[in-house]
Design a protein around this motif. Sequence first.
Motif, PDB file in Angstrom:
ATOM      1  N   LEU A 118      -5.766  33.800  63.241  1.00 43.38           N
ATOM      2  CA  LEU A 118      -6.102  34.804  62.261  1.00 43.38           C
ATOM      3  C   LEU A 118      -5.618  36.240  62.411  1.00 43.38           C
ATOM      4  O   LEU A 118      -4.956  37.127  61.835  1.00 43.38           O
ATOM      5  CB  LEU A 118      -7.277  34.445  61.326  1.00 43.38           C
ATOM      6  N   PHE A 119      -5.785  35.918  64.181  1.00 43.72           N
ATOM      7  CA  PHE A 119      -5.689  37.298  65.085  1.00 43.72           C
ATOM      8  C   PHE A 119      -4.532  37.367  65.179  1.00 43.72           C
ATOM      9  O   PHE A 119      -3.434  38.639  64.905  1.00 43.72           O
ATOM     10  CB  PHE A 119      -6.017  37.280  65.657  1.00 43.72           C
ATOM     11  N   LEU A 190     -20.209  31.713  55.448  1.00 44.39           N
ATOM     12  CA  LEU A 190     -19.679  30.511  56.082  1.00 44.39           C
ATOM     13  C   LEU A 190     -18.340  31.043  54.999  1.00 44.39           C
ATOM     14  O   LEU A 190     -16.707  30.886  55.403  1.00 44.39           O
ATOM     15  CB  LEU A 190     -20.098  29.137  55.757  1.00 44.39           C
ATOM     16  N   ASP A 191     -18.919  31.437  53.609  1.00 46.23           N
ATOM     17  CA  ASP A 191     -17.520  31.020  52.431  1.00 46.23           C
ATOM     18  C   ASP A 191     -16.750  32.747  52.944  1.00 46.23           C
ATOM     19  O   ASP A 191     -15.841  32.481  52.035  1.00 46.23           O
ATOM     20  CB  ASP A 191     -18.765  31.626  51.204  1.00 46.23           C
ATOM     21  N   GLN A 192     -18.024  33.867  53.714  1.00 48.27           N
ATOM     22  CA  GLN A 192     -17.264  35.383  54.011  1.00 48.27           C
ATOM     23  C   GLN A 192     -15.567  34.990  54.427  1.00 48.27           C
ATOM     24  O   GLN A 192     -15.204  35.665  54.819  1.00 48.27           O
ATOM     25  CB  GLN A 192     -17.798  35.951  53.781  1.00 48.27           C
ATOM     26  N   TYR A 193     -16.182  34.387  55.966  1.00 50.01           N
ATOM     27  CA  TYR A 193     -15.294  34.283  56.874  1.00 50.01           C
ATOM     28  C   TYR A 193     -14.055  32.829  56.553  1.00 50.01           C
ATOM     29  O   TYR A 193     -12.877  33.545  56.297  1.00 50.01           O
ATOM     30  CB  TYR A 193     -15.736  33.382  57.945  1.00 50.01           C
ATOM     31  N   THR A 194     -14.634  31.698  55.377  1.00 49.69           N
ATOM     32  CA  THR A 194     -13.188  31.084  54.832  1.00 49.69           C
ATOM     33  C   THR A 194     -12.494  32.231  53.922  1.00 49.69           C
ATOM     34  O   THR A 194     -10.903  31.477  54.014  1.00 49.69           O
ATOM     35  CB  THR A 194     -14.068  29.912  54.447  1.00 49.69           C
ATOM     36  N   THR A 195     -12.980  32.861  53.417  1.00 51.36           N
ATOM     37  CA  THR A 195     -12.222  33.903  52.019  1.00 51.36           C
ATOM     38  C   THR A 195     -10.972  34.616  53.351  1.00 51.36           C
ATOM     39  O   THR A 195     -10.201  34.377  52.610  1.00 51.36           O
ATOM     40  CB  THR A 195     -13.190  34.420  51.663  1.00 51.36           C
ATOM     41  N   ASP A 196     -11.958  34.840  54.098  1.00 53.46           N
ATOM     42  CA  ASP A 196     -10.689  36.150  54.945  1.00 53.46           C
ATOM     43  C   ASP A 196      -9.856  35.776  56.033  1.00 53.46           C
ATOM     44  O   ASP A 196      -8.488  35.761  55.841  1.00 53.46           O
ATOM     45  CB  ASP A 196     -11.831  36.696  56.413  1.00 53.46           C
ATOM     46  N   ASP A 199      -7.005  34.647  52.875  1.00 54.36           N
ATOM     47  CA  ASP A 199      -6.583  35.478  52.610  1.00 54.36           C
ATOM     48  C   ASP A 199      -5.551  36.295  53.538  1.00 54.36           C
ATOM     49  O   ASP A 199      -4.043  36.598  53.068  1.00 54.36           O
ATOM     50  CB  ASP A 199      -7.158  37.021  52.310  1.00 54.36           C
ATOM     51  N   GLY A 200      -5.180  36.042  54.427  1.00 55.13           N
ATOM     52  CA  GLY A 200      -4.344  35.618  55.839  1.00 55.13           C
ATOM     53  C   GLY A 200      -3.713  34.941  55.726  1.00 55.13           C
ATOM     54  O   GLY A 200      -2.246  35.255  56.061  1.00 55.13           O
ATOM     55  N   LEU A 201      -3.666  33.433  55.601  1.00 53.16           N
ATOM     56  CA  LEU A 201      -2.435  32.587  55.029  1.00 53.16           C
ATOM     57  C   LEU A 201      -2.035  33.087  53.853  1.00 53.16           C
ATOM     58  O   LEU A 201      -0.952  33.005  54.004  1.00 53.16           O
ATOM     59  CB  LEU A 201      -4.060  31.652  54.950  1.00 53.16           C
ATOM     60  N   LEU A 205       1.835  33.867  53.956  1.00 54.56           N
ATOM     61  CA  LEU A 205       2.604  32.410  52.726  1.00 54.56           C
ATOM     62  C   LEU A 205       2.922  32.995  52.305  1.00 54.56           C
ATOM     63  O   LEU A 205       3.769  32.511  51.506  1.00 54.56           O
ATOM     64  CB  LEU A 205       2.800  31.509  53.120  1.00 54.56           C
ATOM     65  N   GLY A 206       3.135  34.336  52.126  1.00 61.12           N
ATOM     66  CA  GLY A 206       3.292  34.622  50.508  1.00 61.12           C
ATOM     67  C   GLY A 206       3.076  34.294  49.485  1.00 61.12           C
ATOM     68  O   GLY A 206       3.590  34.326  48.415  1.00 61.12           O
ATOM     69  N   GLY A 207       2.168  34.251  49.441  1.00 62.38           N
ATOM     70  CA  GLY A 207       1.057  32.788  48.246  1.00 62.38           C
ATOM     71  C   GLY A 207       0.569  31.956  48.021  1.00 62.38           C
ATOM     72  O   GLY A 207       1.175  31.372  49.358  1.00 62.38           O
ATOM     73  N   GLY A 208       0.425  31.567  47.342  1.00 57.03           N
ATOM     74  CA  GLY A 208       0.579  29.382  47.185  1.00 57.03           C
ATOM     75  C   GLY A 208      -0.515  29.858  47.582  1.00 57.03           C
ATOM     76  O   GLY A 208      -2.155  30.215  47.974  1.00 57.03           O
ATOM     77  N   ASP A 209      -1.555  27.638  47.446  1.00 52.19           N
ATOM     78  CA  ASP A 209      -2.728  27.748  48.061  1.00 52.19           C
ATOM     79  C   ASP A 209      -3.094  27.659  49.504  1.00 52.19           C
ATOM     80  O   ASP A 209      -2.814  25.893  49.481  1.00 52.19           O
ATOM     81  CB  ASP A 209      -3.017  26.782  46.463  1.00 52.19           C
ATOM     82  N   ALA A 210      -3.498  28.811  49.936  1.00 53.63           N
ATOM     83  CA  ALA A 210      -3.748  28.201  51.613  1.00 53.63           C
ATOM     84  C   ALA A 210      -4.593  27.751  51.547  1.00 53.63           C
ATOM     85  O   ALA A 210      -4.967  27.000  52.718  1.00 53.63           O
ATOM     86  CB  ALA A 210      -3.923  29.783  51.669  1.00 53.63           C
ATOM     87  N   SER A 211      -5.877  27.429  50.527  1.00 58.31           N
ATOM     88  CA  SER A 211      -7.141  26.789  51.220  1.00 58.31           C
ATOM     89  C   SER A 211      -6.533  25.229  51.621  1.00 58.31           C
ATOM     90  O   SER A 211      -7.246  24.385  51.945  1.00 58.31           O
ATOM     91  CB  SER A 211      -8.337  26.292  49.714  1.00 58.31           C
TER      92      SER A 211
END
Length: 571
Positions: A118-119, A190-196, A199-201, A205-211
């Motif tokens: 992420l960094f 964990l939810d906050q870190y995962t959302t962050d 969002d970075g992904l 990638l310019g959108g999409g279902d990064a999860s």
Amino acid sequence: MMLLLVGALSLVACTCGSPPIDPFKADFQDTAVQINLMGSYPETPGSGLNPSPSFIEVREKLRMIRDEPRAKGLLLRLGSSGGDFAQLRDLTALIKQIREREKPVHCHFDRLDNAAYLFAIRACERLTMSPPGALDLVGYASQLIYAAELLENLDVRAEMIAIGKYKSAAETLTEREMPAPTREVLTDILDQYTTDLIDGLKERLGGGDASKLLDEGPFLAKHALDRGLVDELEYLDEAREALKKAAGIDRLSVVPLIEESAPPSLGDLFAMGRQQKLELPEPYLAVVSLRGNILDGARSDSANIYAASVVKRLEELSADPNAKGVLVRISSPGGSALASDLIYRALARLNEKKPVVISIGAVAASGGYYIAAAGREIFAAEESIIGSIGVIGGKLELSALMEKLGVRVETMKRGENSAYMSPLTPFSASEREALERQLRGIYDLFIDRVAEGRGKSREEIEAVAEGRVYTAKQGLPLGMVDRIGGFEEALARALELANLEPKATIRFFPERKDLLTELSELLSVGATPDVQTQALLMSLPTGVRESAEWLALFGSSEGVFARLPYELRIQ
């Protein structure tokens, strides 16, 4: 004989003449620069016997690259971070400043974890990985160990009392599984870190279902390239050539985070005895780093915070007319309640004379937050762990184990509660009541101190207390921090409040001790075994090390603790 000579002479600073040294090792010519960022870094400098870089020195190296016109570009060779999100936020801010100077910043890695990736996608213009490398982009996880059954098998009882619904530090010793309040807090984090991370992904990638990508990990190099997670697959030498081309330069220097120094010659030692460094008085901002468990006593240990040593330093800064302000960097899960209050008081008194700004690193929880509340303003990264306003106390009770081992304990008392903290007898009803009364009084003092420091009512602090852990992002609307920001933002604000220019002198405490000073202290009469102890702790596996640190905490103080309820390691 030579060792004694070294110890005696190392107390005087050497100012031996030497030719100028190019920090980029490029004969003072234009160059691209490579530095290696591997793992997280201690907030305070280590010993001269273990010259690993501190985070202060990492930041200073990046500032030098930012400000030096001869540095034309930066290659970051990255490794897994260990999950220190606050440090990574600080580094991202500095690297963006380098890019704003129109210096290309490329990143290359062999292996990265979630936080370091992420960094990288936030900080780097170009991201490459080695063809045989791996990307551990798998999502965050946290694991807690519950040892109640183990203690039962050993005939050891953990007799602990917690003040605060969420103050669950004792539960790792008393429970067999995770209680609901702990699960609630960790779920939010964990939810906050995962959302962050997601969002970075998406931004990468310019959108999409990064999860969905997190469920595909870990990624080998080709898979990562196909998914757009990296820009190219190449080896380090190829990454160097790509940076030189982007920077329009044919030279690249690999720069260490701390300068390597040759062992002193005998001539240097004798010269040290004849010369002293002359320091001219000038206004400065003091940066004080506090890292580790908060403990009673006055020992010198870069891995822990000893109250008497810290109070002495703060009193010296208060009395120094050239210290115009203080920035305190805190990275601590807490510790002794008594030590926390002593440091709070010293900081509050200092803040009455000159501005004190707090910068929170990865964590300032429980006793760490107790200390932070004394500052005029508190800065923290979104992911920084704060809060845990509560206290616990108790003991590991060994009477059953002693009996099993054939050891008989006879207790003679003059006073109903005179042996209340003895590990050889269980709490009586009177002793338990006395301890709970003591804990309640310290909890009330904790609430009062935070309310006083934050300028809020007792009722407002009680509403966010009960031992609950927050991220700084959660704590901002609750008034637990003043601003979301890293070290650089806190530094700028501290300089402003101190009426100092941005280029003013900054002095860092504690200062790095050179090898000769370390040898002198190690060999001196009455030297403490801190160096050996820290070397032993650092050699232990991560989970075992935290347990050993807990035992050290139990043995260092009066048995009442204001500490984060668990070792929170999310990566």
